[in-house]
Design a protein around this motif. Structure first.
Motif, PDB file in Angstrom:
ATOM      1  N   ILE A  43       0.870  -1.171   0.000  1.00  0.00           N
ATOM      2  CA  ILE A  43       0.000   0.000   0.000  1.00  0.00           C
ATOM      3  C   ILE A  43       0.908   1.223   0.000  1.00  0.00           C
ATOM      4  CG2 ILE A  43      -1.815   1.233   1.263  1.00  0.00           C
ATOM      5  CD1 ILE A  43      -2.678  -1.578   0.435  1.00  0.00           C
ATOM      6  N   VAL A  73      -2.252   0.385  -4.688  1.00  0.00           N
ATOM      7  CA  VAL A  73      -2.257  -0.973  -4.147  1.00  0.00           C
ATOM      8  C   VAL A  73      -1.555  -1.869  -5.159  1.00  0.00           C
ATOM      9  CG1 VAL A  73      -3.694  -2.887  -3.355  1.00  0.00           C
ATOM     10  CG2 VAL A  73      -4.427  -0.526  -2.940  1.00  0.00           C
ATOM     11  N   LEU A  86     -10.877  -5.876  -3.646  1.00  0.00           N
ATOM     12  CA  LEU A  86     -10.159  -5.272  -2.522  1.00  0.00           C
ATOM     13  C   LEU A  86     -11.161  -4.724  -1.520  1.00  0.00           C
ATOM     14  CD1 LEU A  86      -7.429  -4.238  -1.276  1.00  0.00           C
ATOM     15  CD2 LEU A  86      -7.910  -2.085  -2.482  1.00  0.00           C
ATOM     16  N   PHE A 146      -6.717  -4.224   4.991  1.00  0.00           N
ATOM     17  CA  PHE A 146      -6.858  -4.375   3.545  1.00  0.00           C
ATOM     18  C   PHE A 146      -6.850  -5.867   3.255  1.00  0.00           C
ATOM     19  CE2 PHE A 146      -5.071  -0.231   4.221  1.00  0.00           C
ATOM     20  CZ  PHE A 146      -5.533   0.564   3.195  1.00  0.00           C
TER      21      PHE A 146
END
Length: 197
Positions: A43, A73, A86, A146
């Motif tokens: 990230i 990402v 995601l 995430f």
């Protein structure tokens, strides 16, 4: 005399509490996150790259919550032939001690091409706009998770009308099961708190 003794005792308790809070937090990030963070997900915010679970340093907390937009990402090992979903959530809303609004959905994107994920410039179907991490004052550290899943070919993902009406009290597991997503194939998290705390 009594007041002075009480004051010294209170100061000692506060100091012990602060030491206790910072020590276990680091330990918690190291132990709990070793299990959560896996799969080499990356990230990237403008001045901050996150490649492993971490606590956001104080100097970046205001930027991450007020100035920066969605991060890039990247997953170097993404399969160019597959599509991915995601999910970004806060399981600590409004606070870790009282997560009555968990999970708070901060970002949801489907149909991410493996090729764009490899490059770190994801494109796909935006199901939930990115909202930056904004922990309320005096609620301590929040985890921002995430999770990246593989989609089944031909699968069309969407949020129900009820899910569209609120970002809070979202059930990511139910969403994953409903669309038979595979994984998570990679996951990453960071912790941050209100920039003034």
């Amino acid at each position: 005399m009594f007041f002075r003794a009480f004051l010294l005792l209170a100061v000692a308790c506060v100091q012990r509490s602060c030491q206790h809070q910072s020590g276990p937090l680091k330990d918690e990030v190291l132990t709990e996150d070793r299990r959560f963070c896996r799969g080499e997900l990356e990230i990237s915010y403008p001045d901050l790259d996150i490649r492993s679970c971490m606590i956001i340093p104080q100097e970046f907390r205001e930027k991450i919550s007020q100035k920066w937009g969605p991060p890039q990402v990247r997953l170097a090992m993404a399969d160019k032939q597959k599509k991915y979903t995601l999910i970004m959530v806060d399981p600590d809303a409004p606070s870790r001690t009282n997560p009555s609004r968990a999970y708070w959905r901060h970002w949801l994107m489907a149909d991410i091409e493996g090729s764009s994920l490899k490059e770190g410039d994801i494109k796909g179907t935006l199901l939930s706009e990115y909202t930056p991490p904004t922990p309320p004052k005096r609620t301590g550290f929040h985890r921002y998770k995430f999770l990246l899943y593989e989609q089944n070919p031909g699968q069309v993902l969407s949020l129900s009308q009820q899910e569209q009406q609120s970002l809070g009290n979202w059930d990511p597991e139910a969403f994953v099961e409903r669309f038979e997503l595979v994984g998570p194939v990679a996951s990453l998290q960071f912790l941050t708190q209100h920039s003034k705390d």
